[in-house]
Design an enzyme around this catalytic site. Structure first.
Site, PDB file in Angstrom:
ATOM      1  N   MET A 126       0.851  -1.191   0.000  1.00 48.39           N
ATOM      2  CA  MET A 126       0.000   0.000   0.000  1.00 48.39           C
ATOM      3  C   MET A 126       0.888   1.243   0.000  1.00 48.39           C
ATOM      4  O   MET A 126       0.444   2.329   0.404  1.00 48.39           O
ATOM      5  CB  MET A 126      -0.940  -0.010   1.201  1.00 48.39           C
ATOM      6  N   ALA A 177       4.064   3.943   0.871  1.00 47.83           N
ATOM      7  CA  ALA A 177       4.778   4.446   2.057  1.00 47.83           C
ATOM      8  C   ALA A 177       5.844   3.419   2.433  1.00 47.83           C
ATOM      9  O   ALA A 177       5.921   2.942   3.564  1.00 47.83           O
ATOM     10  CB  ALA A 177       3.821   4.722   3.213  1.00 47.83           C
ATOM     11  N   LEU A 178       6.632   3.075   1.444  1.00 49.47           N
ATOM     12  CA  LEU A 178       7.536   1.930   1.571  1.00 49.47           C
ATOM     13  C   LEU A 178       8.646   2.200   2.587  1.00 49.47           C
ATOM     14  O   LEU A 178       9.171   3.308   2.682  1.00 49.47           O
ATOM     15  CB  LEU A 178       8.159   1.605   0.197  1.00 49.47           C
ATOM     16  N   HIS A 215       9.377  -3.386   3.506  1.00 49.51           N
ATOM     17  CA  HIS A 215       9.000  -3.634   2.106  1.00 49.51           C
ATOM     18  C   HIS A 215      10.248  -3.925   1.275  1.00 49.51           C
ATOM     19  O   HIS A 215      10.241  -4.805   0.407  1.00 49.51           O
ATOM     20  CB  HIS A 215       8.298  -2.410   1.494  1.00 49.51           C
ATOM     21  N   GLN A 256     -10.313  -2.433   2.672  1.00 51.29           N
ATOM     22  CA  GLN A 256      -9.791  -3.149   3.850  1.00 51.29           C
ATOM     23  C   GLN A 256      -9.686  -2.254   5.082  1.00 51.29           C
ATOM     24  O   GLN A 256      -9.218  -2.676   6.121  1.00 51.29           O
ATOM     25  CB  GLN A 256      -8.448  -3.817   3.531  1.00 51.29           C
ATOM     26  N   LYS A 300       4.845  -9.511   9.621  1.00 54.01           N
ATOM     27  CA  LYS A 300       4.258  -8.593  10.598  1.00 54.01           C
ATOM     28  C   LYS A 300       2.726  -8.771  10.575  1.00 54.01           C
ATOM     29  O   LYS A 300       2.068  -8.755  11.594  1.00 54.01           O
ATOM     30  CB  LYS A 300       4.615  -7.135  10.319  1.00 54.01           C
TER      31      LYS A 300
HETATM   32  O1  PAF Z   1      -0.160  -5.763   3.748  1.00 54.19           O
HETATM   33  C1  PAF Z   1      -0.586  -4.825   3.022  1.00 54.19           C
HETATM   34  O2  PAF Z   1       0.077  -3.817   2.816  1.00 54.19           O
HETATM   35  C2  PAF Z   1      -1.961  -4.958   2.385  1.00 54.19           C
HETATM   36  O3  PAF Z   1      -2.848  -5.584   3.242  1.00 54.19           O
HETATM   37  C3  PAF Z   1      -1.926  -5.654   1.018  1.00 54.19           C
HETATM   38  C4  PAF Z   1      -1.486  -7.104   1.137  1.00 54.19           C
HETATM   39  C5  PAF Z   1      -1.020  -4.910   0.075  1.00 54.19           C
HETATM   40  C6  PAF Z   1      -3.340  -5.669   0.402  1.00 54.19           C
HETATM   41  O4  PAF Z   1      -3.817  -4.372   0.222  1.00 54.19           O
END
Ligand code: PAF
Length: 281
Positions: free
Chosen positions: A29, A31-32, A36, A60, A150
């Site tokens: 999502m 904001a790495l 990540h 979500q 995490k």
């Molecule tokens: O873990 C996340 O950043 C999110 O839940 C994902 C897997 C990218 C799905 O939007």
């Protein structure tokens, strides 16, 4: 570095790949952070081509405030990925591109994995995760997809999703990356004040102590002990501490030698919700 905004363009790029190829997908999502980066580096090591998706998935988020405040910085994300490998394909679609006019989640049955912990405290969260992850997996058809431990519950749910849809994709879980003080890396850490970010070492330190206690004490005793530690700390409000079987995520009644257990925690620091977990044996 290719930055792609539409499904059509992504399909075109993927079709143009010369065979034989192995394809890795890292859904994010944005904001790495270094957590990540570890997923992407592993994907680059294990595949000829890597797609990183950057998409803040509205379905979500059970809390609209959390969605609004979710940090976004595509420019800095792209430069971080570029430094790992300029060949990475970045897919950053709009909400309309992923959902068209119907921004809603499908309804899944993940064998009860979705009803505990994050699922119990964030209504509909895993339906939203399932919807977007299924869409991305079907779109990219990778050989492997990478997720961090995490979000261990999410990782188990995605393994269940892939198995139930019979998708020929290996789901690779990667260890938690921590800040120097032990705080699990998260995009939400950016919303903590400097002092609170320092204080947050308390979360991981408490999990380590819980792990040590679990060697000789029952799950109930350890959960109670963690709860009491948080009651004494004015900076954090404990939402839950759960010790579960790693496969079923169900609570531990009596410890069994052949089973693997993990402790899961969710904590509020001001208005920022943080999660973490630790393997206990
Ligand atoms: O873990 C996340 O950043 C999110 O839940 C994902 C897997 C990218 C799905 O939007």
């Amino acid at each position: 570095m290719p930055l792609i905004r539409t499904e059509k363009e992504l399909r075109k790029q993927l079709l143009a790949l010369t065979e034989p190829t192995s394809l890795g997908l890292v859904p994010t999502m944005g904001a790495l952070h270094q957590g990540h980066a570890a997923l992407v580096e592993k994907a680059v090591e294990e595949n000829n081509t890597v797609v990183v998706s950057i998409f803040v998935n509205p379905t979500q988020f059970n809390n609209q405030e959390d969605l609004k405040k979710y940090p976004q910085d595509l420019t800095s994300d792209v430069s971080m990925l570029e430094a790992i490998s300029p060949k990475i394909i970045v897919f950053a679609p709009s909400v309309e591109e992923m959902y068209q006019t119907n921004v809603s989640a499908k309804s899944y049955d993940f064998d009860g994995l979705e009803n505990v912990m994050e699922g119990a405290f964030r209504e509909g969260h895993f339906n939203g995760v399932g919807t977007i992850v299924e869409a991305l997996l079907r779109l990219v058809s990778p050989n492997r997809a990478y997720f961090g431990e995490k979000d261990f519950q999410q990782l188990q749910i995605i393994k269940k999703l892939v198995a139930s849809l019979s998708l020929p994709i290996e789901i690779v879980g990667c260890p938690i990356v921590r800040e120097p003080n032990g705080l699990a890396m998260s995009s939400r850490n950016e919303r903590l004040t400097k002092d609170l970010r320092n204080e947050a070492s308390f979360i991981y330190n408490t999990l380590i102590k819980a792990k040590n206690k679990f060697g000789t004490k029952s799950a109930n005793y350890v959960q109670e002990w963690v709860s009491n530690q948080f009651k004494k700390n004015p900076h954090f409000e404990l939402e839950y501490i759960k010790i579960t079987d790693v496969d079923t995520l169900s609570p531990v009644k009596k410890k069994q030698r052949n089973k693997k257990y993990r402790a899961f925690i969710a904590v509020y620091a001001d208005n920022v919700r943080l999660i973490d977990n630790i393997a206990l044996n």
